[in-house]
Design a protein around this motif. Structure first.
Motif, PDB file in Angstrom:
ATOM      1  N   GLY A 128      32.067 -44.866  66.466  1.00  0.00           N
ATOM      2  CA  GLY A 128      31.461 -46.185  66.622  1.00  0.00           C
ATOM      3  C   GLY A 128      30.229 -46.393  65.759  1.00  0.00           C
ATOM      4  O   GLY A 128      29.690 -47.492  65.692  1.00  0.00           O
ATOM      5  N   PHE A 129      29.783 -45.337  65.081  1.00  0.00           N
ATOM      6  CA  PHE A 129      28.601 -45.423  64.227  1.00  0.00           C
ATOM      7  C   PHE A 129      28.884 -44.867  62.829  1.00  0.00           C
ATOM      8  O   PHE A 129      27.966 -44.558  62.087  1.00  0.00           O
ATOM      9  CB  PHE A 129      27.436 -44.653  64.859  1.00  0.00           C
ATOM     10  N   GLU A 130      30.154 -44.748  62.485  1.00  0.00           N
ATOM     11  CA  GLU A 130      30.527 -44.131  61.220  1.00  0.00           C
ATOM     12  C   GLU A 130      30.627 -45.133  60.060  1.00  0.00           C
ATOM     13  O   GLU A 130      31.117 -44.808  58.994  1.00  0.00           O
ATOM     14  CB  GLU A 130      31.838 -43.351  61.378  1.00  0.00           C
ATOM     15  N   TYR A 131      30.140 -46.335  60.266  1.00  0.00           N
ATOM     16  CA  TYR A 131      30.176 -47.371  59.230  1.00  0.00           C
ATOM     17  C   TYR A 131      28.964 -48.276  59.395  1.00  0.00           C
ATOM     18  O   TYR A 131      28.259 -48.224  60.398  1.00  0.00           O
ATOM     19  CB  TYR A 131      31.473 -48.176  59.318  1.00  0.00           C
ATOM     20  N   ASP A 132      28.723 -49.106  58.391  1.00  0.00           N
ATOM     21  CA  ASP A 132      27.637 -50.080  58.450  1.00  0.00           C
ATOM     22  C   ASP A 132      28.016 -51.137  59.482  1.00  0.00           C
ATOM     23  O   ASP A 132      29.048 -51.809  59.349  1.00  0.00           O
ATOM     24  CB  ASP A 132      27.438 -50.710  57.064  1.00  0.00           C
ATOM     25  N   LEU A 133      27.217 -51.274  60.515  1.00  0.00           N
ATOM     26  CA  LEU A 133      27.557 -52.176  61.619  1.00  0.00           C
ATOM     27  C   LEU A 133      27.531 -53.648  61.215  1.00  0.00           C
ATOM     28  O   LEU A 133      28.233 -54.462  61.805  1.00  0.00           O
ATOM     29  CB  LEU A 133      26.601 -51.945  62.801  1.00  0.00           C
ATOM     30  N   VAL A 134      26.753 -53.996  60.218  1.00  0.00           N
ATOM     31  CA  VAL A 134      26.677 -55.396  59.780  1.00  0.00           C
ATOM     32  C   VAL A 134      27.810 -55.729  58.821  1.00  0.00           C
ATOM     33  O   VAL A 134      28.540 -56.694  59.006  1.00  0.00           O
ATOM     34  CB  VAL A 134      25.310 -55.704  59.115  1.00  0.00           C
ATOM     35  N   LEU A 135      27.977 -54.912  57.791  1.00  0.00           N
ATOM     36  CA  LEU A 135      28.979 -55.194  56.767  1.00  0.00           C
ATOM     37  C   LEU A 135      30.365 -54.669  57.130  1.00  0.00           C
ATOM     38  O   LEU A 135      31.326 -54.913  56.402  1.00  0.00           O
ATOM     39  CB  LEU A 135      28.532 -54.620  55.423  1.00  0.00           C
ATOM     40  N   GLN A 136      30.458 -53.950  58.257  1.00  0.00           N
ATOM     41  CA  GLN A 136      31.745 -53.457  58.758  1.00  0.00           C
ATOM     42  C   GLN A 136      32.472 -52.611  57.706  1.00  0.00           C
ATOM     43  O   GLN A 136      33.676 -52.741  57.522  1.00  0.00           O
ATOM     44  CB  GLN A 136      32.635 -54.636  59.172  1.00  0.00           C
ATOM     45  N   SER A 137      31.718 -51.769  57.024  1.00  0.00           N
ATOM     46  CA  SER A 137      32.290 -50.971  55.950  1.00  0.00           C
ATOM     47  C   SER A 137      31.565 -49.638  55.843  1.00  0.00           C
ATOM     48  O   SER A 137      30.384 -49.534  56.161  1.00  0.00           O
ATOM     49  CB  SER A 137      32.152 -51.739  54.630  1.00  0.00           C
ATOM     50  N   GLN A 138      32.299 -48.622  55.362  1.00  0.00           N
ATOM     51  CA  GLN A 138      31.666 -47.329  55.111  1.00  0.00           C
ATOM     52  C   GLN A 138      31.028 -47.294  53.730  1.00  0.00           C
ATOM     53  O   GLN A 138      30.086 -46.562  53.496  1.00  0.00           O
ATOM     54  CB  GLN A 138      32.690 -46.202  55.240  1.00  0.00           C
ATOM     55  N   GLU A 139      31.580 -48.059  52.817  1.00  0.00           N
ATOM     56  CA  GLU A 139      31.058 -48.111  51.452  1.00  0.00           C
ATOM     57  C   GLU A 139      30.260 -49.393  51.286  1.00  0.00           C
ATOM     58  O   GLU A 139      30.823 -50.481  51.231  1.00  0.00           O
ATOM     59  CB  GLU A 139      32.200 -48.050  50.456  1.00  0.00           C
ATOM     60  N   VAL A 140      28.950 -49.230  51.188  1.00  0.00           N
ATOM     61  CA  VAL A 140      28.071 -50.395  51.118  1.00  0.00           C
ATOM     62  C   VAL A 140      27.398 -50.447  49.757  1.00  0.00           C
ATOM     63  O   VAL A 140      26.744 -49.488  49.344  1.00  0.00           O
ATOM     64  CB  VAL A 140      27.000 -50.335  52.238  1.00  0.00           C
ATOM     65  N   ASP A 141      27.600 -51.552  49.058  1.00  0.00           N
ATOM     66  CA  ASP A 141      26.924 -51.810  47.789  1.00  0.00           C
ATOM     67  C   ASP A 141      26.019 -53.010  48.021  1.00  0.00           C
ATOM     68  O   ASP A 141      26.464 -54.157  47.980  1.00  0.00           O
ATOM     69  CB  ASP A 141      27.946 -52.087  46.693  1.00  0.00           C
ATOM     70  N   LEU A 142      24.762 -52.731  48.272  1.00  0.00           N
ATOM     71  CA  LEU A 142      23.823 -53.804  48.619  1.00  0.00           C
ATOM     72  C   LEU A 142      23.602 -54.792  47.487  1.00  0.00           C
ATOM     73  O   LEU A 142      23.289 -55.955  47.734  1.00  0.00           O
ATOM     74  CB  LEU A 142      22.484 -53.204  49.061  1.00  0.00           C
ATOM     75  N   GLU A 143      23.776 -54.361  46.251  1.00  0.00           N
ATOM     76  CA  GLU A 143      23.553 -55.261  45.113  1.00  0.00           C
ATOM     77  C   GLU A 143      24.535 -56.444  45.137  1.00  0.00           C
ATOM     78  O   GLU A 143      24.207 -57.524  44.676  1.00  0.00           O
ATOM     79  CB  GLU A 143      23.676 -54.497  43.787  1.00  0.00           C
ATOM     80  N   GLN A 144      25.714 -56.210  45.683  1.00  0.00           N
ATOM     81  CA  GLN A 144      26.702 -57.293  45.690  1.00  0.00           C
ATOM     82  C   GLN A 144      26.375 -58.399  46.691  1.00  0.00           C
ATOM     83  O   GLN A 144      26.931 -59.484  46.621  1.00  0.00           O
ATOM     84  CB  GLN A 144      28.095 -56.742  45.912  1.00  0.00           C
TER      85      GLN A 144
END
Length: 191
Positions: A128-144
């Protein structure tokens, strides 16, 4: 005779004058008596503003230890209540999320703690905490996040649904509600 001519000229000049203190609604130069209501941001604009806010605050948010790691091999994961309270306070400070959004995540953390108690776990990523809770993804590219685009927006009364596409083609669905002329985010989900 001069008096009559002069009097006629004066009467004619006054009869052509209008009262310039009155204005009509059709006059384009009319200044309204009350200022127009301030326009409220569209729901789509609020979602993009939220993503920019999240991009700016993500390092602070991700530094919060939402889960207490096991102290040793005989201990198990647990939810860090203090960290989850700080997490919710950060989101509340954005002024872009609703009380319903905060209540949803408060319940999520409470249910996660119950799950850890009934299904003890001490290895691997905490369930339940293995991903970004906001973006609903494990791979987060904040620049996008700065390049996100609103591709669909529907408004039904005081509710709105906004579909946002990120450059990597990931889509996020936002549900918002209008509270006192402000659109606030109720829920974010992956599409």
């Amino acid at each position: 005779m001069k008096t009559i001519t002069l009097l006629s000229i004066l009467l004619l000049s006054f009869s052509g004058c209008e009262d310039t203190t009155r204005s009509t609604a059709t006059d384009p130069l009319t200044i309204p008596s009350a200022p127009p209501k301030p326009s409220i941001a569209e729901p789509g604009a609020v979602t993009l503003q939220f993503l920019r806010w999240y991009q700016t605050h993500e390092s602070e948010i991700s530094a919060l230890p939402l889960v207490n790691p096991p102290a040793d091999s005989t201990a198990f994961y647990s939810v860090n209540q203090r960290a989850t309270e700080r997490y919710l306070a950060l989101f509340n400070s954005s002024k872009l999320v609703s009380p319903e959004y905060l209540a949803y995540w408060k319940t999520y953390f409470e249910e996660a703690e119950r799950h850890f108690q009934t299904h003890p776990q001490h290895e691997g990523p905490p369930e339940g905490f293995e991903y970004d809770l906001v973006l609903q993804s494990q791979e987060v590219d904040l620049e996008q996040l700065t390049q996100a685009q609103v591709i669909l927006q529907t408004i039904e009364g005081n509710r709105a649904h906004v579909l946002v596409r990120l450059p990597d083609q990931q889509k996020l669905r936002f549900t918002l509600q209008n509270q006192q002329n402000h659109w606030l985010i109720d829920r974010i989900g992956a599409e």
